[in-house]
Design a protein around this motif. Sequence first.
Motif: not given
Length: 447
Positions: A25-26, A236-239, A438-439, A444-447
Motif C-alpha cells: 500500500i505504501g 494482508d491488505p494493510n487496512a 500514498y493513501d 496502491s494501484l487503485v488510482r
Amino acid sequence: MSDSPVIKSMRIVPVAGYDSMLLNIGGAHNCYFTRIIVILTDSAGHTGVGETPCHASTLQLLEQFRPLIEGSSLLRLNATLSQLFSSEARQQQTSHTNDIHIPQMNPEKFYNAAAAIEAALLDLQGKLFNLPVADLLASGKQRDRIPVLGYLFYIADRKRTNMHYQSGEHEQDGWFRLRHETAMDSDAVVRLAEAAVEQYGFRDFKLKGGVQAGEVEVATVEALLARFPEARVTVDPNASWSLEEAIRFGKQLAGKVPYLEDPCGAEQGYSGRETLAEFRRATGVPVATNMIANDWRQLHHALQLNAIDIPLADPHFWTMRNANVVAQLCNEWGLTTGCHSNNHFDISLAMVAHLGAAAPGDRQTAFDTHWIWQDGQQLTRQPPQIRDGYLELPPGPGLGIELDMDRIEQAHAIYNALPDKNRNDALGMQFLIDNWRYDAKRPSLVR
Ligand SMILES: O=C([O-])C(=O)C[C@H](O)[C@@H](O)C(=O)[O-]
Ligand SMILES: [Mg+2]
C-alpha cells in the motif's frame, strides 16, 4: 560480580542490501533496503549482535544511548535496558501510529533502537552462559524449529524504472530467478509460490495486499488455495479495505483462510480497533494485526474490544523480551502468537528464530519473514536455514550466528553510497503512476 564482563564498545553499522520491486500500500520497495546492525564487544572478547530497521533518527537514538551501554555490566542487562526505557528519548516517542511500519511514515524509533541493543546484549549473555538466547527469554526454549510462511508479493516490472534492481537472469529457473520477475496476476503469484515451495517447503502463505482491488487479491488467495489445497493462505491488505468490503471479502473467505490480517482500519470516526472488532463479529474470521496493537496500551484496548486474535509482535517493534511476554500472554489468554516482518538480513532471522523457539504453548501461527527475498545476501557465516517450511534454530550459544565482517563492510559501503537512505516506497511507484501518493484507504494501484 566484579569479574563479570563489561561492554567495551558499541559499533552502530547502517547496512544496505538488494530487494525486488515488491508492491504494497505504501508503493514499491526500492531496489535497496536498509538495516542497522549493532555490534557490542565485551571485556571477555565476545561479540554480540542485533539488527533493526534503519532510519536516520534510529541511528541518532543509538548514538544517544551509547554512553549508557559502553561500560555497563553484561549481567546488569535488566538495569541497562530499564535505563533506556526510562530515558527522555522514550518519553518523547511513545506514540505508535496506525501505519504499516514503513519507516518514512512512522515516527516511532525508540523500540527499533532498544530492540537492536537488547538483542546484542542477549547474544552476549548467551555466550557467557553457553545458552541459546531462546533459553534466556522468560519461557525458555520450547522447540528447535518454527513454522514460517512464504511471504508473497505482487511484483512490478522493474524495467519501467531507472533504479538498480537486480535481474536474476544469471540464475537457474526457480525461486532465485522468479523473485525478480514481474508477477501482477494470480497465475504469476501461484508460480512464485510453487518456486518458494520447491526451495523452502512452505505450507503457509501470506499475500501482501493493499495493491490491487480487493476482488483481485481475494481471487489470488483463491488461486493459491486451489493450487495448494492443504496450505494455510491469507492476505494482508494493510487496512486498505473499508469495513463493508472487509466483511464482504471475509464472508467469502471464511472457513478457507486461517485468519485475515488488518482487513480494515480507522474510518468514519471509528478506530481500527473498533472496526476490526465489528469485522470479527460479522464474519467469525480471526484477525491478525501489526497495525493496531503494537505496544502495551494499544494491545490492552485491542483486547478489551475483542478486536484481534493474533498480535504479530515483531521483536523489532517490541524488543525480543517484550515480544516473548506477548507470546506468554497469548498462551495464557487463548490468543495465537505470530510475528510481523520487514525486509531483513540473517541477524534478524536468528532473532525471530529464537523468539519463536521460546513461545510457550502450541497456538503459534507460522511467523512472517521476508528473508526469502534476501536469501543469498547473508551477513553471517552460516545463516539460519528454512527447510520444509520451518526456520531452524541455529546451533550454538547466544543467537548462534557468527558475523562475516567482510560482508558487513560491503553492505555498509552499499549503504554509504545510497542517495536516499530512508525507506521511501513512493519513489518506485512514481515510475508506474505519475505523481503517485500514498493513501491509507486505497490499494496502491487503485488510482
Ligand atoms: O505485515 C505488514 O504490514 C508488513 O509486512 C509491512 C511491510 O512494510 C510490508 O508491507 C512490506 O514489506 O511491504
Ligand atoms: Mg501486516
